[in-house]
Scaffold this motif. Sequence first.
Motif, PDB file in Angstrom:
ATOM      1  N   LEU A   1      -9.309  38.636  76.404  1.00  0.00           N
ATOM      2  CA  LEU A   1      -9.869  37.306  76.995  1.00  0.00           C
ATOM      3  C   LEU A   1     -11.433  37.529  77.348  1.00  0.00           C
ATOM      4  N   PHE A   2     -11.455  38.613  78.371  1.00  0.00           N
ATOM      5  CA  PHE A   2     -12.907  39.019  78.604  1.00  0.00           C
ATOM      6  C   PHE A   2     -13.709  39.430  77.947  1.00  0.00           C
ATOM      7  N   LYS A   3     -13.278  40.309  76.726  1.00  0.00           N
ATOM      8  CA  LYS A   3     -14.279  40.557  75.665  1.00  0.00           C
ATOM      9  C   LYS A   3     -14.628  39.316  74.830  1.00  0.00           C
ATOM     10  N   ALA A   4     -13.682  38.240  74.663  1.00  0.00           N
ATOM     11  CA  ALA A   4     -14.167  37.064  74.085  1.00  0.00           C
ATOM     12  C   ALA A   4     -15.337  36.290  74.590  1.00  0.00           C
TER      13      ALA A   4
ATOM     14  N   ARG B   1      -9.386  24.049  72.643  1.00  0.00           N
ATOM     15  CA  ARG B   1      -8.531  24.843  73.450  1.00  0.00           C
ATOM     16  C   ARG B   1      -8.960  26.383  73.868  1.00  0.00           C
ATOM     17  N   ARG B   2      -9.592  27.011  72.766  1.00  0.00           N
ATOM     18  CA  ARG B   2     -10.057  28.178  72.885  1.00  0.00           C
ATOM     19  C   ARG B   2     -11.261  28.273  73.678  1.00  0.00           C
ATOM     20  N   LEU B   3     -12.144  27.406  73.412  1.00  0.00           N
ATOM     21  CA  LEU B   3     -13.582  27.040  74.222  1.00  0.00           C
ATOM     22  C   LEU B   3     -13.084  26.838  75.820  1.00  0.00           C
ATOM     23  N   ALA B   4     -12.061  26.017  75.745  1.00  0.00           N
ATOM     24  CA  ALA B   4     -11.655  25.651  77.417  1.00  0.00           C
ATOM     25  C   ALA B   4     -11.251  26.845  78.181  1.00  0.00           C
ATOM     26  N   PHE B   5     -10.478  27.816  77.307  1.00  0.00           N
ATOM     27  CA  PHE B   5     -10.031  29.095  78.014  1.00  0.00           C
ATOM     28  C   PHE B   5     -11.368  29.998  78.513  1.00  0.00           C
ATOM     29  N   LEU B   6     -12.194  29.935  77.351  1.00  0.00           N
ATOM     30  CA  LEU B   6     -13.445  30.799  77.561  1.00  0.00           C
ATOM     31  C   LEU B   6     -14.162  30.303  78.703  1.00  0.00           C
ATOM     32  N   GLU B   7     -14.671  29.037  78.784  1.00  0.00           N
ATOM     33  CA  GLU B   7     -15.299  28.577  79.912  1.00  0.00           C
ATOM     34  C   GLU B   7     -14.473  28.644  81.137  1.00  0.00           C
TER      35      GLU B   7
ATOM     36  N   ILE C   1      -3.218  31.861  75.174  1.00  0.00           N
ATOM     37  CA  ILE C   1      -4.061  32.832  75.680  1.00  0.00           C
ATOM     38  C   ILE C   1      -3.680  34.165  74.511  1.00  0.00           C
ATOM     39  N   TYR C   2      -2.522  34.355  74.634  1.00  0.00           N
ATOM     40  CA  TYR C   2      -1.900  35.630  73.787  1.00  0.00           C
ATOM     41  C   TYR C   2      -2.363  35.696  72.397  1.00  0.00           C
ATOM     42  N   LYS C   3      -2.075  34.259  72.022  1.00  0.00           N
ATOM     43  CA  LYS C   3      -2.208  33.970  70.406  1.00  0.00           C
ATOM     44  C   LYS C   3      -3.870  34.347  70.204  1.00  0.00           C
ATOM     45  N   TYR C   4      -4.519  33.712  71.003  1.00  0.00           N
ATOM     46  CA  TYR C   4      -6.107  33.685  70.713  1.00  0.00           C
ATOM     47  C   TYR C   4      -6.860  35.106  70.951  1.00  0.00           C
ATOM     48  N   PHE C   5      -6.481  35.768  72.111  1.00  0.00           N
ATOM     49  CA  PHE C   5      -7.132  36.696  72.681  1.00  0.00           C
ATOM     50  C   PHE C   5      -6.201  37.835  72.757  1.00  0.00           C
ATOM     51  N   GLY C   6      -4.781  38.044  73.012  1.00  0.00           N
ATOM     52  CA  GLY C   6      -4.077  39.250  72.965  1.00  0.00           C
ATOM     53  C   GLY C   6      -3.722  39.568  74.469  1.00  0.00           C
ATOM     54  N   SER C   7      -4.800  39.417  75.356  1.00  0.00           N
ATOM     55  CA  SER C   7      -4.341  40.067  76.615  1.00  0.00           C
ATOM     56  C   SER C   7      -5.588  39.478  77.492  1.00  0.00           C
TER      57      SER C   7
ATOM     58  N   HIS D   1      -5.584  38.358  65.688  1.00  0.00           N
ATOM     59  CA  HIS D   1      -6.148  37.244  66.561  1.00  0.00           C
ATOM     60  C   HIS D   1      -7.176  36.368  65.665  1.00  0.00           C
ATOM     61  N   LEU D   2      -6.330  35.452  64.911  1.00  0.00           N
ATOM     62  CA  LEU D   2      -7.029  34.664  64.008  1.00  0.00           C
ATOM     63  C   LEU D   2      -7.654  33.487  64.690  1.00  0.00           C
ATOM     64  N   PRO D   3      -8.991  32.841  64.494  1.00  0.00           N
ATOM     65  CA  PRO D   3      -9.348  31.758  64.829  1.00  0.00           C
ATOM     66  C   PRO D   3      -8.891  30.587  64.905  1.00  0.00           C
ATOM     67  N   PRO D   4      -8.858  29.779  65.764  1.00  0.00           N
ATOM     68  CA  PRO D   4      -8.023  28.393  65.356  1.00  0.00           C
ATOM     69  C   PRO D   4      -8.408  27.770  64.248  1.00  0.00           C
ATOM     70  N   GLN D   5      -7.487  26.899  63.546  1.00  0.00           N
ATOM     71  CA  GLN D   5      -7.451  26.411  62.369  1.00  0.00           C
ATOM     72  C   GLN D   5      -7.551  25.046  62.655  1.00  0.00           C
ATOM     73  N   THR D   6      -7.485  24.335  63.719  1.00  0.00           N
ATOM     74  CA  THR D   6      -7.744  22.871  64.156  1.00  0.00           C
ATOM     75  C   THR D   6      -8.879  22.756  64.738  1.00  0.00           C
ATOM     76  N   LYS D   7      -9.175  21.591  65.013  1.00  0.00           N
ATOM     77  CA  LYS D   7     -10.355  21.075  66.061  1.00  0.00           C
ATOM     78  C   LYS D   7      -9.726  21.341  67.366  1.00  0.00           C
TER      79      LYS D   7
END
Length: 217
Positions: free
Chosen positions: A69-72, A23-29, A59-65, A12-18
């Motif tokens: 996602l909950f751990k992130a 998008r990752r932050l939106a999923f987290l929040e 979601i799967y790309k950034y968090f796997g499951s 799960h590599l961190p996003p490479q673009t703004k």
Amino acid sequence: MSADQFPPCPCHLPPQTKRGVERRLAFLESASQLFIEKGYDDVSLDDVVQHAGGSKATIYKYFGSKKGLFKAICDYRRDLFLQDLFQETSQFEYLELRTFLLQTLDNFYQHITQIDNRKFIRLLFEQVKYDPDLSEYIYQACPVKILAHVSQKLRYAHDNGLIFCENPDDAAKIYLGILWHIEWKIFMGVTLTENPSDIQNYILYSVDLFLKSLRNP
């Protein structure tokens, strides 16, 4: 194949673009808010996508499951907590140490008594009952780091003759136990009845008592 059975991404590599970061932050929040409102078991990844936009594939790309996602989310909220908790200072004279100790406890109190934070803490304690690995991870990632930070401050003050504290690790545990009764009320869902001004007076009294015990003999 259900969402939780979806094969996790091997890395799960961190996003490479703004846009990816946003998008990752939106999923987290979004997922954080949904978990707080509905509980972990009653929220699906489809719910998260509907709330945040994007796709399950992302979601799967950034968090796997869902668990990933909950751990992130735990990491994200922990980082915000530690950021709120500590205010760095460059000098450690006695008055500044006292200010640091007072401010840290006040920040701690302000953070854990916010409604969303209280709800997330109870959600977290519900989840770790069923996941020993997550329990150990959270303990090492948050309480241990807080203890180490406070211990470092106390050790510095001791080494510079400002206080007498031969065991700063244990002293840090005693110090952080000052608000244990508030923490337990939050963990157990008990209504907080303390007046904020009384809490401030209690913190002031407790820190001065703590520092009195560390006076250089």
